[in-house]
Design a protein around this motif. Structure first.
Motif, PDB file in Angstrom:
ATOM      1  N   SER A 561       0.888  -1.178  -0.101  1.00 38.79           N
ATOM      2  CA  SER A 561       0.028  -0.148   0.027  1.00 38.79           C
ATOM      3  C   SER A 561       0.835   1.285   0.194  1.00 38.79           C
ATOM      4  O   SER A 561       1.834   1.306   0.757  1.00 38.79           O
ATOM      5  N   CYS A 562       0.619   2.156  -0.885  1.00 38.28           N
ATOM      6  CA  CYS A 562       1.244   3.369  -1.027  1.00 38.28           C
ATOM      7  C   CYS A 562       0.446   4.586  -0.611  1.00 38.28           C
ATOM      8  O   CYS A 562      -0.739   4.674  -0.896  1.00 38.28           O
ATOM      9  N   THR A 563       0.996   5.113   0.532  1.00 37.77           N
ATOM     10  CA  THR A 563      -0.037   6.234   1.023  1.00 37.77           C
ATOM     11  C   THR A 563       0.841   7.768   0.885  1.00 37.77           C
ATOM     12  O   THR A 563       1.963   7.965   1.404  1.00 37.77           O
ATOM     13  N   ALA A 564      -0.021   8.629   0.326  1.00 33.94           N
ATOM     14  CA  ALA A 564       0.457   9.930   0.073  1.00 33.94           C
ATOM     15  C   ALA A 564      -0.131  10.743   1.026  1.00 33.94           C
ATOM     16  O   ALA A 564      -1.280  10.847   1.312  1.00 33.94           O
ATOM     17  N   GLN A 565       0.656  11.448   2.048  1.00 38.42           N
ATOM     18  CA  GLN A 565      -0.089  12.076   3.266  1.00 38.42           C
ATOM     19  C   GLN A 565       0.523  13.444   3.440  1.00 38.42           C
ATOM     20  O   GLN A 565       1.712  13.884   3.076  1.00 38.42           O
ATOM     21  N   THR A 566      -0.505  14.331   3.788  1.00 38.94           N
ATOM     22  CA  THR A 566      -0.246  15.702   4.313  1.00 38.94           C
ATOM     23  C   THR A 566      -0.537  15.700   5.583  1.00 38.94           C
ATOM     24  O   THR A 566      -1.137  14.943   6.106  1.00 38.94           O
ATOM     25  N   VAL A 567      -0.381  16.981   6.379  1.00 40.96           N
ATOM     26  CA  VAL A 567      -0.722  17.090   7.604  1.00 40.96           C
ATOM     27  C   VAL A 567      -2.214  17.164   7.794  1.00 40.96           C
ATOM     28  O   VAL A 567      -2.786  16.866   8.989  1.00 40.96           O
ATOM     29  N   VAL A 568      -3.180  17.244   6.677  1.00 43.65           N
ATOM     30  CA  VAL A 568      -4.517  17.475   6.960  1.00 43.65           C
ATOM     31  C   VAL A 568      -5.431  16.002   6.334  1.00 43.65           C
ATOM     32  O   VAL A 568      -6.541  15.660   6.706  1.00 43.65           O
ATOM     33  N   ASP A 569      -4.655  15.287   5.450  1.00 44.56           N
ATOM     34  CA  ASP A 569      -5.260  14.180   4.850  1.00 44.56           C
ATOM     35  C   ASP A 569      -4.259  13.367   4.190  1.00 44.56           C
ATOM     36  O   ASP A 569      -2.951  13.444   4.108  1.00 44.56           O
ATOM     37  N   SER A 570      -4.791  12.229   3.564  1.00 43.47           N
ATOM     38  CA  SER A 570      -3.992  11.147   2.707  1.00 43.47           C
ATOM     39  C   SER A 570      -4.735  10.234   1.735  1.00 43.47           C
ATOM     40  O   SER A 570      -5.964  10.362   1.915  1.00 43.47           O
ATOM     41  N   ALA A 571      -3.900   9.687   0.812  1.00 43.67           N
ATOM     42  CA  ALA A 571      -4.696   9.231   0.009  1.00 43.67           C
ATOM     43  C   ALA A 571      -3.844   7.723  -0.104  1.00 43.67           C
ATOM     44  O   ALA A 571      -2.545   7.745  -0.198  1.00 43.67           O
ATOM     45  N   SER A 572      -4.264   6.589  -0.430  1.00 43.21           N
ATOM     46  CA  SER A 572      -3.715   5.472  -0.643  1.00 43.21           C
ATOM     47  C   SER A 572      -4.325   4.379  -1.795  1.00 43.21           C
ATOM     48  O   SER A 572      -5.506   4.468  -2.167  1.00 43.21           O
ATOM     49  N   GLU A 573      -3.389   3.550  -2.466  1.00 44.59           N
ATOM     50  CA  GLU A 573      -3.681   2.840  -3.263  1.00 44.59           C
ATOM     51  C   GLU A 573      -2.692   1.619  -3.159  1.00 44.59           C
ATOM     52  O   GLU A 573      -1.703   1.530  -2.572  1.00 44.59           O
ATOM     53  N   SER A 574      -3.189   0.037  -3.441  1.00 45.36           N
ATOM     54  CA  SER A 574      -2.451  -0.976  -3.226  1.00 45.36           C
ATOM     55  C   SER A 574      -2.566  -1.899  -4.404  1.00 45.36           C
ATOM     56  O   SER A 574      -3.070  -1.780  -5.437  1.00 45.36           O
ATOM     57  N   ALA A 575      -1.310  -2.886  -4.443  1.00 41.32           N
ATOM     58  CA  ALA A 575      -1.106  -3.728  -5.446  1.00 41.32           C
ATOM     59  C   ALA A 575      -0.599  -5.033  -4.710  1.00 41.32           C
ATOM     60  O   ALA A 575       0.227  -4.914  -3.727  1.00 41.32           O
ATOM     61  N   MET A 576      -0.852  -6.035  -5.382  1.00 44.46           N
ATOM     62  CA  MET A 576      -0.358  -7.613  -4.989  1.00 44.46           C
ATOM     63  C   MET A 576       1.000  -7.705  -5.478  1.00 44.46           C
ATOM     64  O   MET A 576       0.913  -7.770  -6.771  1.00 44.46           O
TER      65      MET A 576
END
Length: 1005
Positions: A561-576
């Motif tokens: 899982s890759c998570t892109a994050q700032t101090v206010v929110d984040s977004a994630s995507e995953s791969a097998m």
């Protein structure tokens, strides 16, 4: 409970023990006149102390022999009748009271032995005997020794004799004539490093003789109880003639790793529950064996599994405390509050290790103790309960002042004032009261959650908290930013172990915020710096978070899982990520159908790691080898779809562990967990002993030696050897059985055996399952004896003044009584005793020898004897010899020489021998020229020569005269003698460094 306002900086707390009393052993009659029991507790305000003895509080009166020093209890002039027992320290302050663990005061003593006379002990020689110690009253335990006749002639524990440290009795397995005498028991009590010893009255031992099978007399209890962690000792000793050998084993189980077994004592250090079971002592000698069994039962003092900890609880709330303890027998648990027992009542529920208090009030504050006890001990766990009543206060934990959030996202704003009891919480935005809706949630604990945030949600948010003690509020400002989004998500992949791969992840975000990327594998964060180089960041750009995996291993497979994050929110995507590799370890390895050389092994399939399993390999481990070894199977190759296989060619009566390894096209996987230990069944030996040889010993003995068979060839219990032997040329075989696998020789005694007689010898092994194959026949000779015939025709001839030659006719082999090693020459001066003779030994079949180092002009007597491994034979008749006189000591003088072309003519004055010197029979000349020629003729170009001349005779060579001849001198004359003064080493050096010529003969003047 004392309530402290929020401005207090120092918090009061109840007593916590830092030092507690310990068990004390006080020697009766000690010069120390007091006992001190320690007690110290940390508390604020400081604690006060009281003490209890046997549960009753001690009154500290002015004339009492008890007094307090700090928290310590000092007992002056202690008396056993009044002061022995259980002591506890009680520590109190305004917060509460705690009670220490129990400490026992006991008094040590050792009285004298009884003065009653003991009757003599009469026993048949060869039989066993037990002498009782009958130790005097004492505390604590004793150590025992015995001495014979005089102190300190202590009796050692040598296998034949044994002193029980349980009863103090002395056991003698087989009495001997040397055992007659007076016996005394010597006991020692160790109390605080002081030693006291007393003696018993004498017993007596009389004599006679006989043989018998073992009988175990000193036995350990049928049930031995021991505490975990202690040292356990079992005693076993048997009477028997010959002296029995004691062996130990744990029945139906492997030997404990921490046991130490001497023959009569088995000790297990740091005993644990794994050591519980039945133990067997076996005593065995050539007449038979005896066995005895008993159990070790392990118990344990209480030990905490879970303890209570200090708690702060709101007034009117409920409290649940629990503690748990292990021990054997299972500990009973009780509760104390401020030192008083707690039982179930209106607001209190006590259920073993669980305590519940409902609707707490301020008076519930105090010190609580959980007490676990069994017959082996008591343990205490203490904690403080502080019941709180406080108005809401945001000073320690206000609402966040600035609250950034992401457009379309969710924000959680906590409201956590310090308050007791729990306050009622309300939220407002500006002047608007917030209530639960599709976008707004206020949780029971007062937390505000806003969802699907938009720009209109910006503003001031205030939390209001109130309880019966008061009210307070705190405000934060919410701002809205652009949301973070994944613009390039990682893709699923399938690779082989050892390959590299890069997982892509790009994102967009609010430009006023800092963006960071994090990766996780199956929900666990990845620390690139601690990945041993397997994980690397592929780019340093802020919006790119690609992850490279180097030398991928099986453990790297899973959901990334890759998570892109700032101090206010984040977004994630995953791969097998699928990683193909060697199979995982098989599971559930079970051994069944155990035979003597075969077993059946079964297992369950492990993970194939995305590549089909091709085959299985079976391995075994035994105590004989440190490494796991592959074993033979039936079928020879076990296919990948199998889950069972037969192991063949095992060693009978051997402990084994087995494991299984799976392999596929990508390699061999990790091994399974080993199976439980098993022992193959017994079988008759299949191999004959090796190293059959022998010889030596005393007259009339045949000694047979062999190499003891190792454990892997014994195949079963009751192992030993069967010997067959016969005199060469005779038809009948004799047999002998030798017990014990460690045996390595056998002695057959028969006075009729002639010296050095050849015997045909065979050997085979046996155990309780049968006999093994016989070895090849070896020839072993009976013991040698000294040669029975002397050498003949002894002659001795003087060669020089210090040397003689001795020769003889050898002894015939038939008269040697063994193998001829050589001859021994003995020689001594006339007038000396033969016992003082010097000796020279030859080796092998030589029939003459030179003897040096003799004195000149001295008469010697000489004899010669043959010798073999048994010793020297009879002496030959002596021969007499007189050494010659010593050689002349004066060198030739008046040496003159004349050069004539290529030759030199040399003359000298004759040497006249003195009375103690041998006559002169000639002269020797040593000659050296400076050139390298060794011709007698002197080359015409030679300028000079060096010459030595000495007299010679029957006694040897005399002292040389040395002259240096120069060619241009024509003729020369040396009147004075020039004796060479070099020592032997110098002379040898001179000879070796020069080219010399010796002219030996008669020279005319």
């Amino acid at each position: 409970s004392v309530w402290c306002p929020t401005q207090c900086n120092i918090r009061n707390y109840g007593p916590v023990f830092e030092e507690q009393p310990v068990n004390t052993l006080f020697p009766e009659g000690s010069t120390e006149e007091k006992i001190t029991l320690a007690c110290q507790a940390r508390a604020s305000p400081p604690a006060t102390y009281r003490w209890k003895i046997n549960g009753t509080e001690i009154t500290m009166e002015p004339d009492s022999h008890y007094r307090l020093v700090g928290g310590n209890l000092v007992i002056s002039n202690p008396v056993k009748a009044k002061d022995s027992g259980s002591y506890q320290c009680v520590a109190s302050n305004p917060i509460g009271t705690v009670i220490s663990k129990e400490a026992y005061v006991r008094f040590g003593f050792l009285q004298e032995f009884s003065t009653e006379e003991r009757d003599p002990v009469r026993i048949t020689e060869g039989w066993g005997v037990m002498l009782t110690c009958s130790s005097p009253p004492h505390y604590p335990g004793l150590s025992y020794r015995w001495f014979l006749n005089t102190f300190p002639n202590f009796i050692p524990a040598d296998g034949r004799r044994f002193v029980s440290q349980t009863t103090g009795n002395l056991y003698i397995a087989k009495t001997e004539a040397s055992d007659l005498g007076n016996y005394s028991c010597f006991v020692t009590s160790h109390i605080d490093f002081a030693t006291k010893s007393v003696f018993s009255k004498f017993g007596f031992l009389l004599a006679d003789t006989r043989q018998y099978a073992p009988s175990i007399k000193a036995k350990f209890p049928a049930d031995t109880y021991a505490l975990a962690g202690q040292l356990v000792s079992l005693e076993c000793f048997a009477f028997g003639n010959p002296v029995p050998r004691i062996r130990w084993r744990k029945v139906d189980s492997s030997q404990p790793s921490k046991w130490l077994a001497t023959e009569s004592i088995l000790q297990i250090q740091d005993v644990s529950f794994e050591n519980e079971g039945t133990y067997e002592c076996e005593a065995e000698n050539m007449k038979g064996k005896d066995t005895y069994q008993g159990r070790i039962i392990i118990q344990a003092q209480p030990e905490w599994l879970k303890v209570i900890a200090d708690r702060e609880a709101d007034i009117k709330s409920d409290l649940r405390w629990s503690c748990a303890a292990a021990g054997k027998p299972r500990p009973m648990i009780r509760w104390l509050r401020n030192g008083q027992s707690l039982t179930s009542q209106s607001r209190i529920e006590v259920n073993g290790g669980e305590l519940k208090l409902f609707k707490l009030v301020m008076e519930d504050s105090g010190m609580y103790q959980c007490v676990a006890e069994n017959k082996h001990g008591t343990i205490y766990a203490s904690a403080e309960l502080s019941v709180q009543a406080v108005a809401p206060d945001f000073r320690l934990n206000p609402v966040r002042r600035l609250i950034p959030s992401a457009r379309g996202g969710e924000i959680i704003i906590q409201c956590q004032p310090r308050a007791a009891p729990k306050p009622i919480v309300l939220w407002t935005k500006g002047t608007e009261l917030l209530i639960n809706s599709s976008r707004v949630t206020i949780t029971p604990d007062g937390t505000l959650i806003l969802r699907n945030i938009s720009k209109s949600d910006e503003g001031k948010y205030t939390c209001f908290a109130e309880n019966f003690m008061g009210k307070a509020n705190s405000t934060g400002i919410l701002s809205v930013r652009d949301a973070t989004k994944i613009t390039l998500a990682p893709s699923s992949a399938d690779i082989n172990a050892g390959e590299n791969i890069t997982l892509q992840c790009h994102a967009s975000h609010d430009p006023t915020m800092e963006l960071t990327f994090t990766w996780s594998l199956d929900g666990f964060p990845i620390d690139v710096d601690k990945s041993e180089g397997h994980y690397k960041r592929a780019s340093t750009k802020e919006t790119i978070g690609d992850l490279t995996i180097v030398n991928t291993q099986l453990r790297h497979a899973g959901r990334y899982s890759c998570t892109a994050q700032t101090v206010v929110d984040s977004a994630s995507e995953s791969a097998m990520l699928v990683v193909r590799g060697p199979p995982g370890p098989p599971g559930g390895v079970v051994v069944r159908d155990i035979g003597d050389t075969t077993i059946q092994l079964s297992w369950s399939r492990g993970f194939d790691n995305h590549s089909p399993i091709a085959k299985y390999t079976l391995q075994a481990h035994t105590p004989l080898f440190n490494k796991w070894k592959q074993v033979r199977t039936n079928p020879a190759t076990i296919e990948g779809n199998a889950e069972t296989g037969q192991v063949v060619n095992l060693i009978p009566w051997m402990d084994y562990e087995f494991r299984v390894l799976a392999s596929n096209i990508l390699g061999v996987g990790e091994p399974s967990v080993p199976s439980s230990k098993i022992r193959t069944k017994e079988a008759a030996p299949t191999v004959a002993p090796s190293g059959l040889c022998g010889g030596g010993g005393a007259p009339g003995e045949l000694i047979i030696n062999w190499t003891p068979m190792h454990r892997e060839y014994q195949n079963g219990d009751g192992f030993g050897y069967i010997l067959s032997f016969r005199k060469q040329g005779t038809p009948a075989w004799k047999t002998a059985k030798v017990l014990h696998p460690e045996s390595l020789h056998y002695v057959y005694r028969n006075e009729s055996i002639e010296p050095y007689t050849p015997f045909d010898v065979k050997i085979k092994a046996f155990n309780r399952m049968g006999e093994g194959p016989e070895s090849l026949t070896a020839v072993v000779y009976s013991a040698e004896e000294e040669p029975r015939v002397a050498p003949s025709k002894l002659t001795a001839k003087a060669l020089l003044s210090s040397e003689m030659n001795v020769s003889w006719v050898p002894v015939e082999q038939g008269d040697m009584n063994g193998v001829l090693l050589g001859y021994e020459i003995r020689y001594w001066k006339d007038g000396d005793n033969e016992e003082a003779a010097d000796r020279v030994r030859t080796a092998g079949l030589v029939t003459s020898a030179y003897v040096t180092g003799l004195n000149p002009n001295t008469k010697y007597h000489v004899t010669v004897r043959a010798y073999n491994r048994a010793g020297t034979g009879p002496s030959s008749p002596p021969a007499n010899i007189t050494t010659t006189k010593q050689p002349p000591r004066r060198p030739p003088g008046n040496i003159s020489w004349t050069f004539s072309g290529s030759s030199i003519r040399i003359k000298w004055a004759p040497v006249i021998a003195k009375a103690d010197e041998s006559i002169v029979t000639g002269y020797k000349m040593l000659y050296r020229q400076d050139s390298h020629s060794i011709e007698i003729q002197v080359p015409e170009d030679s300028t000079h020569a060096l010459v030595q001349i000495r007299a010679t005779g029957p006694g040897g060579d005399g002292i040389p005269a040395e002259v240096h001849i120069l060619r241009n001198s024509g003729t020369g004359m040396m009147v004075e003698n020039s004796a060479v003064s070099h020592d032997n080493n110098s002379m040898l050096h001179w000879i070796n460094s020069l080219v010399m010529l010796a002219l030996i003969g008669y020279l005319e003047l």
